[in-house]
Design a protein around this motif. Structure first.
Motif, short mmCIF file in Angstrom:
data_model
loop_
_atom_site.label_atom_id
_atom_site.label_comp_id
_atom_site.label_asym_id
_atom_site.label_seq_id
_atom_site.Cartn_x
_atom_site.Cartn_y
_atom_site.Cartn_z
N ASP A 74 0.83 -1.21 0.00
CA ASP A 74 0.00 0.00 0.00
C ASP A 74 0.86 1.26 0.00
O ASP A 74 0.53 2.26 -0.63
N THR A 130 -7.32 -4.42 -7.35
CA THR A 130 -8.38 -3.47 -6.98
C THR A 130 -7.99 -2.05 -7.37
O THR A 130 -8.83 -1.26 -7.82
N ARG A 131 -6.72 -1.72 -7.20
CA ARG A 131 -6.25 -0.37 -7.54
C ARG A 131 -6.26 -0.13 -9.04
O ARG A 131 -6.56 0.97 -9.50
N ARG A 138 -14.38 -5.18 -10.71
CA ARG A 138 -13.56 -5.79 -9.66
C ARG A 138 -14.01 -7.20 -9.30
O ARG A 138 -13.19 -8.06 -8.99
N SER A 194 -1.25 1.28 -3.48
CA SER A 194 -2.71 1.23 -3.57
C SER A 194 -3.37 2.58 -3.40
O SER A 194 -4.46 2.81 -3.88
N HIS A 195 -2.70 3.50 -2.70
CA HIS A 195 -3.34 4.80 -2.49
C HIS A 195 -3.02 5.78 -3.61
O HIS A 195 -3.40 6.93 -3.54
N THR A 196 -2.30 5.30 -4.64
CA THR A 196 -2.01 6.15 -5.79
C THR A 196 -2.61 5.51 -7.02
O THR A 196 -1.99 4.69 -7.67
N PRO A 197 -3.87 5.79 -7.37
CA PRO A 197 -4.52 5.15 -8.49
C PRO A 197 -3.78 5.43 -9.79
O PRO A 197 -3.18 6.48 -9.96
N PRO A 346 -10.83 0.94 -1.51
CA PRO A 346 -9.61 0.31 -2.03
C PRO A 346 -8.30 0.83 -1.43
O PRO A 346 -7.27 0.19 -1.61
N ALA A 347 -8.32 1.97 -0.73
CA ALA A 347 -7.06 2.59 -0.32
C ALA A 347 -6.22 1.69 0.58
O ALA A 347 -5.00 1.67 0.48
#
Length: 417
Positions: A74, A130-131, A138, A194-197, A346-347
């Motif tokens: 992540d 998911t990202r 999904r 994951s927190h950067t789409p 998703p984050a």
């Protein structure tokens, strides 16, 4: 179809191939190791209970790595975590035949191979998928990734048996270890946090909840805890069968090849189950409740084991049982991952699904270890099958009260469903 649509389609295909391919190689190698329990015992003379302890520790360690690997993915990106995991898996697998003590087997099977497989396992792969995949795709995407793991088991188990026949079990184990290195290129495809789409070079404007905060919130959410409890039961079933099905075949006085084909059959039919459940999860935006699908899966397992216990033990019975179990084997993953994403977004998907996987592997430890102790204590697996039935019924019931947000409602966190 526009150029943009074609580009998105190609990207989606590449992501799914990378994630499913990686899961195929890591899961195939791990789930085939039960075939070598007998040869390891013959070479080391340690006893099935001691060797089962190494396999059981591997189940637990695989789960323990999931939350931490998820947190690292992540924050720093899935690619780096996957490279480290794949190399550890290959090294541990290659070292297995060189170990002659319980501690050595725990190191090779339980720490290196299982830990490496966990670092390149479901938490990281589902989080990356998911990202990188649109929200409306999904459900099917997680089903495809999960089917990749099943395909690996379908291919690896017969392949391991074939190499064992031709060149011996030592060569077979080490060949499986080297094959897992083919997953390394997938790490580049799935790189990123994951927190950067994808397509968003900057961080979101809204404040991002910290990992500790979201973990505390999850552990105060009854539905999340019930999901973990159900997945613990899944781990018990999967680890017991993956580790001891060849022993069950031997206790039924069937040819050893039936064990390899039974494991392969589980993998083949799990492809069907994973894709079907993935489709059901995403069908028309989720017409079927994911918690209801999970209850149905566990109830089906209970019935399958009961019928197997009552049926005569023949080659056909074993393969039919393997096929039914295969349909339910890891088809729990898409709706479980879907519920986690639906509850919390998703984050932090890799981290939160990693915690669920940890619960799964606590059950896996018990399934693998108690299978060996069952033989030591009673000389048979009967009590393990009875426990399988009771736990499956309990898991079917525990999912029913889960609060699942309806389409258009806020993520779970106090809104009844």
């Amino acid at each position: 179809m526009t150029d943009t649509s074609r580009a998105r389609g190609a990207t989606l295909t590449l992501v799914l191939l990378a994630a499913a391919g990686t899961f195929s190689l890591t899961m195939g190698a791990r789930q085939s190791m039960g075939l070598f329990l007998g040869p390891i015992n013959t070479q080391t003379g340690l006893g099935l209970a001691s060797i089962s302890l190494a396999f059981a520790f591997g189940q637990l360690w695989w789960g323990l790595t999931q939350p931490f690997a998820g947190m690292a993915a992540d924050r720093f990106g899935a690619g780096r975590v996957m490279v480290a995991g794949i190399v550890m898996l290959a090294l541990g697998t290659v070292l297995v035949p060189l170990m002659t003590t319980t501690a050595g087997l725990i190191l090779a099977i339980g720490v290196l191979a299982a830990g490496g497989s966990g670092m390149a396992g479901p938490a990281v792969l589902m989080g990356a998928t998911t990202r990188l995949v649109p929200a409306d795709k999904r459900g099917m995407a997680t089903g495809i990734v999960n089917a990749g793991g099943s395909f690996g088991q379908f291919v690896f188990a017969p392949l391991a048996a074939l190499i064992t026949t031709a060149a011996g079990w030592v060569t077979a184990v080490q060949a499986l270890g080297m094959i897992t290195l083919l997953a390394l290129p997938a790490a580049w495809v799935l790189r990123g946090a994951s927190h950067t789409p994808v397509g968003s070079p900057t961080a979101p404007a809204a404040p991002r909840e910290s990992t500790g905060a979201v973990l505390r919130r999850a552990l105060r959410t009854p539905s999340y805890l019930m999901l973990c409890a159900g997945f613990l039961v899944c781990g018990f079933h999967v680890a017991f069968i993956a580790t001891h099905l060849p022993g069950v075949v031997a206790s039924c006085q069937l040819p050893p090849q039936v064990g390899a084909w039974a494991l392969g059959t589980i993998g083949l039919f799990n492809i069907v189950g994973s894709l079907a459940i993935g489709w059901a999860v995403g069908f028309q935006g989720g017409r079927w409740r994911m918690k209801s699908l999970l209850s149905l899966i566990y109830a089906t397992r209970a019935v399958a084991v009961l019928v197997f216990l009552l049926a005569p033990k023949t080659n056909t019975t074993m393969l039919v049982f393997a096929a039914v179990i295969g349909v339910t084997y890891l088809s729990t993953v898409p709706p479980t991952a879907g519920l986690v994403a639906k509850m919390f977004g998703p984050a932090h998907m890799a981290t939160l699904f990693g915690v669920v996987m940890l619960a799964h592997q606590v059950g896996g430890f018990l399934g693998a270890y108690l299978g060996g102790k069952s033989i030591e204590w009673t000389g048979a697996y009967d009590w393990m099958w009875y426990a399988d039935i009771l736990l499956a019924v309990g898991a079917a019931l525990v999912h029913l009260p889960i609060r699942e947000a309806r389409r258009g409602e806020p993520a779970l966190g106090g809104v009844p469903a």
